[in-house]
Structures are given as C-alpha cells and as structure tokens.
Design a protein around this motif. Structure first.
Motif, short mmCIF file in Angstrom:
data_model
loop_
_atom_site.label_atom_id
_atom_site.label_comp_id
_atom_site.label_asym_id
_atom_site.label_seq_id
_atom_site.Cartn_x
_atom_site.Cartn_y
_atom_site.Cartn_z
N ARG A 151 0.83 -1.20 0.00
CA ARG A 151 0.00 0.00 0.00
C ARG A 151 0.87 1.25 0.00
NH1 ARG A 151 -5.59 0.62 3.02
NH2 ARG A 151 -6.12 2.76 2.47
N ILE A 152 0.53 2.22 -0.84
CA ILE A 152 1.20 3.52 -0.83
C ILE A 152 0.59 4.34 0.30
CG2 ILE A 152 1.74 5.60 -2.12
CD1 ILE A 152 3.06 2.98 -3.13
N ILE A 153 1.42 4.72 1.28
CA ILE A 153 0.88 5.40 2.45
C ILE A 153 1.14 6.90 2.42
CG2 ILE A 153 0.92 3.35 3.89
CD1 ILE A 153 3.53 4.20 5.06
N GLY A 248 -2.97 15.85 -10.10
CA GLY A 248 -4.24 15.16 -10.31
C GLY A 248 -4.02 13.72 -10.77
N ILE A 249 -3.06 13.54 -11.67
CA ILE A 249 -2.75 12.19 -12.17
C ILE A 249 -2.22 11.31 -11.03
CG2 ILE A 249 -1.18 10.89 -13.66
CD1 ILE A 249 -1.36 13.25 -15.65
N ILE A 250 -1.32 11.87 -10.22
CA ILE A 250 -0.74 11.11 -9.11
C ILE A 250 -1.83 10.73 -8.11
CG2 ILE A 250 0.85 11.18 -7.16
CD1 ILE A 250 2.58 13.12 -8.85
N THR A 251 -2.68 11.69 -7.76
CA THR A 251 -3.76 11.44 -6.80
C THR A 251 -4.68 10.33 -7.28
OG1 THR A 251 -3.70 13.74 -6.03
CG2 THR A 251 -5.70 12.47 -5.58
N GLU A 252 -5.07 10.40 -8.55
CA GLU A 252 -5.97 9.38 -9.12
C GLU A 252 -5.29 8.02 -9.13
OE1 GLU A 252 -7.23 6.53 -11.95
OE2 GLU A 252 -5.46 7.79 -12.35
N TYR A 253 -4.02 7.97 -9.50
CA TYR A 253 -3.33 6.68 -9.60
C TYR A 253 -3.13 6.05 -8.23
CZ TYR A 253 -0.18 2.99 -10.98
OH TYR A 253 0.38 1.74 -11.18
N ASN A 258 -4.12 1.64 -4.70
CA ASN A 258 -4.41 1.13 -3.36
C ASN A 258 -5.73 0.39 -3.26
OD1 ASN A 258 -2.06 1.96 -2.05
ND2 ASN A 258 -2.90 3.95 -1.48
N TYR A 259 -6.73 0.82 -4.03
CA TYR A 259 -8.08 0.29 -3.84
C TYR A 259 -8.57 -0.63 -4.96
CZ TYR A 259 -8.68 3.45 0.11
OH TYR A 259 -8.53 4.08 1.32
#
Length: 280
Positions: A151-153, A248-253, A258-259
């Motif tokens: 998981r990316i924390i 935005g791209i990083i947040t979405e990825y 993770n999910y």
C-alpha cells in the motif's frame, strides 16, 4: 440475379474447401456455436476489464477479476480470446539505477534481510523518481510504501530533490499511519535520505533506518517496480503541461493502485483488500 450470384459463390467456396453443399447448408442452419457465443460474451467482459485498467492487465489478472464476479474461466481461454482480438497488456520494464556510493552510508546497515513480515507497519520502503514536464523542467516524486501490503501510504511532489521532499513524505506517512514500535524505514543510498534533517526526523519518530547494501540495488526492488508501473500505466500516456495536472494524475493513480489494482504477490487483491482481510 443476386440469388444466382450467391449460389455460384457458395458452390465455388465448397469446391475450394472440399465441402459438400449439404454440409455447408447444415452448418449454416446450425448458426454460431454455443462455444463461440460464450467467447463473444466473455470478450465483452474481458474488454471492459482491460479498458478499466488502462490496458495494463494481462490474462492472469483478468482471469482473477472475472472469477471475483462469479465467472469461472481458465487463464488459457482468456489468453486465447485476448490474442484473437489483439489485446496485449502494457508491460513495465525495470531499470536499475547505479548511484554513486558514499563512505558515510556504511554507517547505516541493511536491516531487511531476515525480517519476516506478518502485519502492516513493520517495514516502510521509500524512493524518489523524476518526472519531466512538457516545458523541459523536472518534478520529483517521493513515495513511501508499506512493504507488507504494497500500500502507498504517502507521497510528496517538489521541483527540488532534497531532504525537504523526503521529510514531507515521511511526515505524511506518520500522519496517515502513526509511528510504531520496531518500525523500519528502508531506502536506497540517496543523499536525500542520508541528510541530517531526514535522519533526525526518523529518530524523532523512533523509526530505525535501513539502506541498500553496496551493489545490491534489488534491496529496494519493490519501489523500483512501483515507479515503473506508475510511469508505464499513467505518465507515458500523457503530456505533462502543468504541476496541477500532474498532481491530479498522481492522486488518481494512488487511489486506483491502493483500492483497485490487484497484485499477484498478495493473492490478486488490492492493498486495501489485503489489509482489510488481515485485520479481520
């Protein structure tokens, strides 16, 4: 006249393929076989999963996704249908960097060789990568992963690759997960991880520092792999025109990774699903 042409074409085809006219008529009356009908329906599902994951899922992961929704199908059949329709998963290529070695790094041992991971927050791993913008400038991305669940924390983005970047990612990781007894943070031998500010922050949180052994870059292979996946699945597909767009791209990825994104090493589950099952 059209009917005569059709009859002539059918007769010619039967001669070419050594098929009797009665045999052709019998086949035509039967229509499409049940197997081909099933394949057609399966392709629709496979195509939807393939597109949802941006063309990055191959037959093993697509098979697992189908099974999750109750469609029992073998990997060979999924692979055949994908091959017949030209669906080929994008593959990340892992490049191992070779940064210079620093004598003072030898003071930080590699603590991960014999560690047995049984739960989250035993071992965090981190790394920094570079992202080139359309105007030729660079942005640097620092990421921390929980090695147990993948998981990316936390992550942090900056135009400078320095201790402030990595400290920011560490602070966010602690806010998101807390700091835990006997927690180890592992990274490569980058100067941004050897900086006094970074080491002091680790000490403040009671986190033990670990670094790659000399000439053993594979110690941090999970982060190398993550960055290559991220660049292959998102960055190589777009032109980075602004920092806001990149964020935005990083947040979405990160949310997708993770999910939703399944990982073969944790039973084809997402990191969130894997941690949820462990905590039950």
């Amino acid at each position: 006249m059209e009917q005569n042409r059709e009859k002539h074409s059918i007769a010619l085809m039967c001669r070419v393929y050594s098929v009797t006219r009665d045999g052709y008529n019998s086949w035509h009356r039967r229509g499409i076989s049940a197997r081909r009908t099933e394949d057609s329906e399966l392709f629709e599902m496979i195509s939807m999963i393939f597109k949802r994951h941006n063309g990055c899922y191959g037959s093993p992961k697509i098979m697992q996704e189908l099974r999750k929704i109750g469609i029992g199908v073998g990997q060979k059949r999924v692979a055949r249908i994908m091959r017949e329709h030209g669906l080929t998963a994008t593959k990340a290529r892992i490049y191992i960097s070779r940064p210079g070695l620093y004598k003072h790094v030898n003071r930080v041992p590699c603590r991960i060789a014999d560690i047995e991971l049984r739960a989250p927050n035993q071992l965090w791993v981190g790394d920094v990568t570079y992202l080139k913008m359309q105007d030729g400038s660079w942005q640097y991305l620092s990421v921390i992963m929980d090695r147990f669940s993948r998981r990316i924390i936390s992550w942090s983005l900056s135009e400078r690759r320095d201790a402030q970047l990595t400290v920011s990612a560490l602070q966010r990781a602690v806010r998101n997960r807390g700091h835990h007894e006997e927690l180890i943070f592992h990274s490569d031998r980058g100067v941004e991880y050897m900086a006094n500010d970074y080491r002091k922050k680790l000490g403040h949180y009671g986190i033990s520092q670990s670094m790659n052994r000399a000439k053993s870059m594979n110690d941090n292979a999970f982060m190398e792999s993550f960055f290559q996946q991220f660049k292959t699945e998102r960055i190589k597909r777009v032109v980075l025109e602004s920092v806001e767009q990149l964020r935005g791209i990083i947040t979405e990825y990160m949310r997708y990774y993770n999910y939703e994104r399944s990982h073969s090493s944790i039973g084809y589950l997402s990191p969130h699903e894997f941690e949820s099952r462990i905590s039950c």
